[in-house]
Design a protein around this motif. Structure first.
Motif, PDB file in Angstrom:
ATOM      1  N   ARG A  12      -6.465  -3.525  -6.021  1.00 42.46           N
ATOM      2  CA  ARG A  12      -7.311  -3.261  -4.847  1.00 42.46           C
ATOM      3  C   ARG A  12      -8.793  -3.362  -5.188  1.00 42.46           C
ATOM      4  O   ARG A  12      -9.603  -3.861  -4.390  1.00 42.46           O
ATOM      5  CB  ARG A  12      -6.977  -1.876  -4.308  1.00 42.46           C
ATOM      6  CG  ARG A  12      -7.729  -1.435  -3.083  1.00 42.46           C
ATOM      7  CD  ARG A  12      -7.073  -0.162  -2.563  1.00 42.46           C
ATOM      8  NE  ARG A  12      -7.814   0.411  -1.454  1.00 42.46           N
ATOM      9  CZ  ARG A  12      -8.642   1.438  -1.536  1.00 42.46           C
ATOM     10  NH1 ARG A  12      -8.838   2.021  -2.710  1.00 42.46           N
ATOM     11  NH2 ARG A  12      -9.255   1.917  -0.480  1.00 42.46           N
ATOM     12  N   TRP A  17      -1.803  -0.569  -8.528  1.00 44.53           N
ATOM     13  CA  TRP A  17      -2.267  -0.821  -7.162  1.00 44.53           C
ATOM     14  C   TRP A  17      -3.781  -0.670  -7.069  1.00 44.53           C
ATOM     15  O   TRP A  17      -4.462  -1.493  -6.446  1.00 44.53           O
ATOM     16  CB  TRP A  17      -1.571   0.147  -6.203  1.00 44.53           C
ATOM     17  CG  TRP A  17      -2.096   0.063  -4.804  1.00 44.53           C
ATOM     18  CD1 TRP A  17      -1.790  -0.891  -3.877  1.00 44.53           C
ATOM     19  CD2 TRP A  17      -3.047   0.942  -4.185  1.00 44.53           C
ATOM     20  NE1 TRP A  17      -2.483  -0.649  -2.710  1.00 44.53           N
ATOM     21  CE2 TRP A  17      -3.250   0.473  -2.869  1.00 44.53           C
ATOM     22  CE3 TRP A  17      -3.714   2.087  -4.615  1.00 44.53           C
ATOM     23  CZ2 TRP A  17      -4.119   1.106  -1.980  1.00 44.53           C
ATOM     24  CZ3 TRP A  17      -4.575   2.711  -3.731  1.00 44.53           C
ATOM     25  CH2 TRP A  17      -4.773   2.231  -2.426  1.00 44.53           C
ATOM     26  N   HIS A  18      -4.305   0.354  -7.698  1.00 46.02           N
ATOM     27  CA  HIS A  18      -5.745   0.602  -7.655  1.00 46.02           C
ATOM     28  C   HIS A  18      -6.510  -0.546  -8.328  1.00 46.02           C
ATOM     29  O   HIS A  18      -7.555  -0.996  -7.824  1.00 46.02           O
ATOM     30  CB  HIS A  18      -6.043   1.923  -8.347  1.00 46.02           C
ATOM     31  CG  HIS A  18      -7.504   2.242  -8.419  1.00 46.02           C
ATOM     32  ND1 HIS A  18      -8.275   2.516  -7.311  1.00 46.02           N
ATOM     33  CD2 HIS A  18      -8.336   2.358  -9.491  1.00 46.02           C
ATOM     34  CE1 HIS A  18      -9.521   2.759  -7.691  1.00 46.02           C
ATOM     35  NE2 HIS A  18      -9.584   2.671  -8.986  1.00 46.02           N
ATOM     36  N   LYS A  40       0.834  -1.205   0.000  1.00 45.57           N
ATOM     37  CA  LYS A  40       0.000   0.000   0.000  1.00 45.57           C
ATOM     38  C   LYS A  40       0.867   1.253   0.000  1.00 45.57           C
ATOM     39  O   LYS A  40       1.754   1.402   0.839  1.00 45.57           O
ATOM     40  CB  LYS A  40      -0.936   0.029   1.212  1.00 45.57           C
ATOM     41  CG  LYS A  40      -1.909   1.222   1.170  1.00 45.57           C
ATOM     42  CD  LYS A  40      -2.927   1.178   2.281  1.00 45.57           C
ATOM     43  CE  LYS A  40      -3.900   2.356   2.182  1.00 45.57           C
ATOM     44  NZ  LYS A  40      -4.913   2.344   3.251  1.00 45.57           N
TER      45      LYS A  40
END
Length: 214
Positions: free
Chosen positions: A211, A207-208, A22
């Protein structure tokens, strides 16, 4: 043999830091005293370039719900200050002076954690590391100014807190280019990955997607 080759032969910079689970972003000292030319320390070209690129980065980061810690440097009076050797800091970085206000292009008071730091590092004497612990941040992206001072100090503290640390070269700036380059080279040999804005934007995008399950 050039010194940089000697460092390389001795294994400096061989292992990349990489990215973790994160991200979080620190924005160091983009206050008007550095971003507006009317002030003694303001308007340096590299700082303004960094401001423009950081603004782009933060828009994406807020859309993706990335934690952001923003800071200025300000003091009640000279008695509270460390022993700064910079006249302009001593005379203008007072909490009631307009130069300590954060530049509105990079600060969202409804989103960012705001801290007022008293030393070079955004982590020293603040609750930024507690904020990142709650958010489970393990990768810190360092932006702001100045590269040879507060960016260097904040990057080393991020390293010392055991964060994977990324410094996008075009999101940090300094008064002169040579200290900017020298300090980034040195940080990159030891503590951080020196990258660029596009690298960080790609990282946040990946990352998004992970996620959100996209």
């Amino acid at each position: 043999m050039p010194a940089q080759d000697d460092y390389k032969q001795r294994s400096y910079g061989e292992i990349p830091v990489g990215t973790g689970f994160k991200p979080g972003i620190v924005v160091v000292d983009f206050q008007k005293g550095f971003t507006e030319a009317q002030y003694p320390l303001g308007g340096a070209p590299l700082v303004m370039r960094a401001l423009e690129n950081t603004e782009k980065l933060l828009k994406v980061a807020r859309d993706f719900d990335v934690p952001i810690a923003n800071c200025n440097t300000a003091y009640m009076n000279e008695r509270e200050m460390p022993y700064w050797k910079i006249t302009a800091v001593r005379e203008t970085f007072r909490r009631d002076h307009p130069s300590v206000e954060l530049d509105p292009r990079i600060y969202d008071p409804d989103y960012d954690l705001l801290v007022c730091k008293k030393g070079p590092s955004i982590f020293f004497g603040t609750d930024v590391s507690d904020f990142f612990a709650k958010e489970r941040v393990d990768t810190v992206i360092v932006t702001g100014c100045n590269t040879s001072g507060c960016i260097r100090a904040s990057s080393i503290d991020a390293f010392s807190h055991r964060y994977r640390t990324l410094v996008p070269e075009d999101c940090v700036g300094d008064i002169e280019e040579q200290p900017h380059r020298d300090n980034l080279r040195d940080l990159g040999r030891r503590y951080v990955d020196v990258v660029d804005l596009q690298y960080v934007l790609d990282y946040l995008e990946d990352w998004h997607k992970t996620r959100s399950g996209a």
